[in-house]
Design an enzyme around this catalytic site. Structure first.
Site, PDB file in Angstrom:
ATOM      1  N   CYS A  85       0.803  -1.230   0.000  1.00 25.80           N
ATOM      2  CA  CYS A  85       0.000   0.000   0.000  1.00 25.80           C
ATOM      3  C   CYS A  85       0.832   1.275   0.000  1.00 25.80           C
ATOM      4  CB  CYS A  85      -0.926   0.005   1.211  1.00 25.80           C
ATOM      5  SG  CYS A  85      -2.046  -1.394   1.233  1.00 25.80           S
TER       6      CYS A  85
HETATM    7  N1  LIG Z   1      -2.854  -5.920   2.255  1.00 21.64           N
HETATM    8  C1  LIG Z   1      -3.300  -4.833   2.857  1.00 21.64           C
HETATM    9  O1  LIG Z   1      -2.992  -4.579   4.011  1.00 21.64           O
HETATM   10  C2  LIG Z   1      -4.241  -3.855   2.169  1.00 21.64           C
HETATM   11  C3  LIG Z   1      -4.833  -2.851   2.950  1.00 21.64           C
HETATM   12  C4  LIG Z   1      -5.720  -1.957   2.334  1.00 21.64           C
HETATM   13  C5  LIG Z   1      -5.981  -2.066   0.981  1.00 21.64           C
HETATM   14  N2  LIG Z   1      -5.384  -3.038   0.231  1.00 21.64           N
HETATM   15  C6  LIG Z   1      -5.753  -3.105  -1.181  1.00 21.64           C
HETATM   16  O2  LIG Z   1      -6.611  -4.229  -1.385  1.00 21.64           O
HETATM   17  C7  LIG Z   1      -6.368  -4.798  -2.676  1.00 21.64           C
HETATM   18  C8  LIG Z   1      -6.025  -6.284  -2.549  1.00 21.64           C
HETATM   19  O3  LIG Z   1      -4.846  -6.402  -1.781  1.00 21.64           O
HETATM   20  P1  LIG Z   1      -4.407  -7.760  -1.086  1.00 21.64           P
HETATM   21  O4  LIG Z   1      -3.296  -7.392  -0.147  1.00 21.64           O
HETATM   22  O5  LIG Z   1      -5.573  -8.489  -0.543  1.00 21.64           O
HETATM   23  O6  LIG Z   1      -3.827  -8.551  -2.349  1.00 21.64           O
HETATM   24  P2  LIG Z   1      -3.477 -10.109  -2.452  1.00 21.64           P
HETATM   25  O7  LIG Z   1      -2.474 -10.240  -3.537  1.00 21.64           O
HETATM   26  O8  LIG Z   1      -3.174 -10.649  -1.092  1.00 21.64           O
HETATM   27  O9  LIG Z   1      -4.848 -10.774  -2.903  1.00 21.64           O
HETATM   28  C9  LIG Z   1      -5.433 -10.570  -4.133  1.00 21.64           C
HETATM   29  C10 LIG Z   1      -6.093 -11.864  -4.566  1.00 21.64           C
HETATM   30  O10 LIG Z   1      -6.775 -11.607  -5.804  1.00 21.64           O
HETATM   31  C11 LIG Z   1      -6.624 -12.737  -6.635  1.00 21.64           C
HETATM   32  N3  LIG Z   1      -6.883 -12.339  -8.025  1.00 21.64           N
HETATM   33  C12 LIG Z   1      -6.086 -11.666  -8.880  1.00 21.64           C
HETATM   34  N4  LIG Z   1      -6.692 -11.463 -10.056  1.00 21.64           N
HETATM   35  C13 LIG Z   1      -7.921 -12.008  -9.947  1.00 21.64           C
HETATM   36  C14 LIG Z   1      -9.024 -12.117 -10.822  1.00 21.64           C
HETATM   37  N5  LIG Z   1      -8.978 -11.624 -12.061  1.00 21.64           N
HETATM   38  N6  LIG Z   1     -10.113 -12.758 -10.376  1.00 21.64           N
HETATM   39  C15 LIG Z   1     -10.166 -13.276  -9.140  1.00 21.64           C
HETATM   40  N7  LIG Z   1      -9.166 -13.192  -8.245  1.00 21.64           N
HETATM   41  C16 LIG Z   1      -8.042 -12.566  -8.649  1.00 21.64           C
HETATM   42  C17 LIG Z   1      -5.238 -13.229  -6.360  1.00 21.64           C
HETATM   43  O11 LIG Z   1      -5.076 -14.583  -6.720  1.00 21.64           O
HETATM   44  C18 LIG Z   1      -5.149 -13.011  -4.838  1.00 21.64           C
HETATM   45  O12 LIG Z   1      -5.569 -14.141  -4.118  1.00 21.64           O
HETATM   46  C19 LIG Z   1      -5.263  -3.955  -3.293  1.00 21.64           C
HETATM   47  O13 LIG Z   1      -5.839  -2.959  -4.070  1.00 21.64           O
HETATM   48  C20 LIG Z   1      -4.585  -3.320  -2.099  1.00 21.64           C
HETATM   49  O14 LIG Z   1      -3.968  -2.094  -2.439  1.00 21.64           O
HETATM   50  C21 LIG Z   1      -4.528  -3.946   0.800  1.00 21.64           C
END
Ligand SMILES: NC(=O)c1ccc[n+]([C@@H]2O[C@H](COP(=O)([O-])OP(=O)(O)OC[C@H]3O[C@@H](n4cnc5c(N)ncnc54)[C@H](O)[C@@H]3O)[C@@H](O)[C@H]2O)c1
Length: 433
Positions: free
Chosen positions: A265
């Protein structure tokens, strides 16, 4: 459909999607998890966890009670009344926003979108993604109209991984809708699982809120990183200064220096705004300055390693350097965008023999950013191994590490996290960085 039998889908079961799915399931909502990663889907259905701070027992309980199941089959979206999208939003190799995961998800969701379904995006992104890019894909691929045939909203995630005090249900949820009716639907959805809902006037305002929150952190971390260098040159300990300043009961909030920004992030999100601002002829000077200072930190820390070695008449070239902590923050197993990789790269470039220790990352898995380290394993934690390094560089300070043993075993320690503050170590052994 009555509140009792609400059934939703969460697309993207990562660090954000999985805890959210569990919170909805706990609240009695039937949750269908969708991911393109078949291994994650299989793990959930088998009641197993793939994220360190999420217990398998919680997943198993929800699966057993039939409130949570997972699939890779998007056609099952027909079973649900709301779809929440939590897919990655990284930067591409030119450090520009990569919203392709959102768009691909939109293409996969659209053919199965029923009339009246609510679609909510949670991925962090620039203002205009939901009511512009995503809406366009959903409408084109479904033949339906947003705000008329289906509802559309944005609600930013506020997950704080690894913080045991942080509970999804208690973190207020900002929600913006494409139309007032969209907002109403989204409020009702999140109201099922989350205590406080904060409605804003549009999807764009909700998107902009998340960017403010993360930019705020990036800028304040840059400030203390700058002060670390300046105060360090004056012989003043910035950690002592922050501890004193935070006793002020108003108008101050502590941020801490480190070896560089990490995670999915803070190093990334501000540049979504920078990129979008250009379209409006606007420049984000503050954000870019913060980025510049934060990305200079690993080089500063590596120079401190060189100074510490120099004091022992050793060159960095050929010295054995152990990087302690590979995850981007303490007590998690998430190594995305971790500054430890930048430190490893810089140390290697300068001829050091490198290794790492991290109890939560026993082996480095292939990834977009650091595939050249894939397959490298954490060293063992024992006196002989730790003493075999010329210097140990603390990059991430997990609570599980025994810092007294480190002080006893290591030849020299460079500490970028103030982890050695309350540990007994001989004079001259610990260098702050
Ligand atoms: N990790 C954090 O602390 C956090 C906090 C706030 C916001 N975010 C935001 O949340 C979003 C997700 O982050 P995350 O950390 O959970 O990512 P992540 O990589 O842990 O998880 C994303 C998931 O989406 C799946 N994926 C990718 N493409 C896909 C598709 N076309 N269809 C279905 N599934 C698909 C992946 O396989 C993965 O399991 C990002 O935009 C991030 O900036 C993350």
């Amino acid at each position: 459909m009555g509140a009792k039998d609400m059934s939703i889908a969460i697309v993207g079961l990562g660090y954000v999607g999985l805890p959210l799915a569990l919170q909805f399931a706990r609240s009695g909502v039937k949750v269908l998890g969708l991911d393109i990663d078949a291994a994650k889907v299989a793990a959930i259905n088998a009641g197993q966890s793939y994220i360190k701070h999420i217990e398998a027992a919680t997943i198993a309980e929800m699966v057993k009670s039939e409130r949570l199941s997972a699939t890779t089959d998007f056609s099952r979206l027909r079973e649900v009344e709301a779809v929440i999208i939590c897919v990655p939003t990284p930067l591409n190799k030119n450090r520009e926003p990569d919203v392709s995961y959102i768009l691909k998800t939109g293409e996969a969701v659209a053919p199965h979108l029923g009339r009246g379904t609510l679609v909510v995006l949670e991925s962090t992104t620039y203002p205009g993604t939901t009511d512009g890019d995503l809406r366009e894909v959903l409408e084109r691929c479904s033949g339906l109209k947003a705000g008329v045939d289906f509802h559309l909203a944005f609600s930013p995630e506020r997950e704080d991984p690894g913080n045991p005090q942080s509970q999804v249900a208690l973190i207020p949820k900002v929600v913006g809708g494409y139309t007032p009716a969209c907002l109403q639907r989204a409020r009702a959805l999140y109201g099922r699982a989350i205590q406080t809902i904060v409605p804003v006037s549009s999807c764009r305002a909700a998107e902009a809120t998340k960017l403010l929150e993360n930019t705020f952190r990036s800028v304040n971390i840059a400030l203390v990183n700058e002060l670390k260098v300046v105060y360090g040159a004056m012989g003043i300990d910035v950690w002592e200064v922050i501890a004193a300043a935070k006793t002020k009961p108003f108008g101050f909030m502590p941020f801490y220096p480190g070896p560089g920004l990490g995670g999915h992030c803070i190093p990334i999100d501000p540049f979504y705004l920078t990129w979008k601002a250009r379209e409006y002829g606007q420049h984000t000077r503050f954000i870019e300055l913060a980025g510049e200072i934060n990305t200079a930190m690993p080089a500063y820390v590596v120079n401190r390693v060189a100074e510490a070695l120099n004091a022992q008449r050793k060159p960095l070239n050929g010295s054995r350097v152990l990087v302690l902590g590979l995850a981007y923050k303490p007590n998690v197993d998430d190594d995305r965008e971790s500054p430890s990789y930048v430190l490893l790269d810089l140390l290697k470039q300068r001829g050091a023999e490198t290794a790492y220790y991290d109890p939560y990352v026993p082996v480095i898995h292939p990834s977009r950013e650091h595939s050249h380290w894939a397959g490298t394993r954490s060293v063992a934690w024992d006196r002989q191994t730790i003493a075999s390094f010329d210097v140990v560089l603390i990059s991430t300070a997990h609570d599980a590490i025994n810092y007294q043993e480190l002080a006893d075993w290591a030849n020299c320690i460079v500490d970028s996290r103030n982890a050695m503050a309350s540990v007994q170590a001989p004079a001259g052994k610990v260098w702050m960085a």
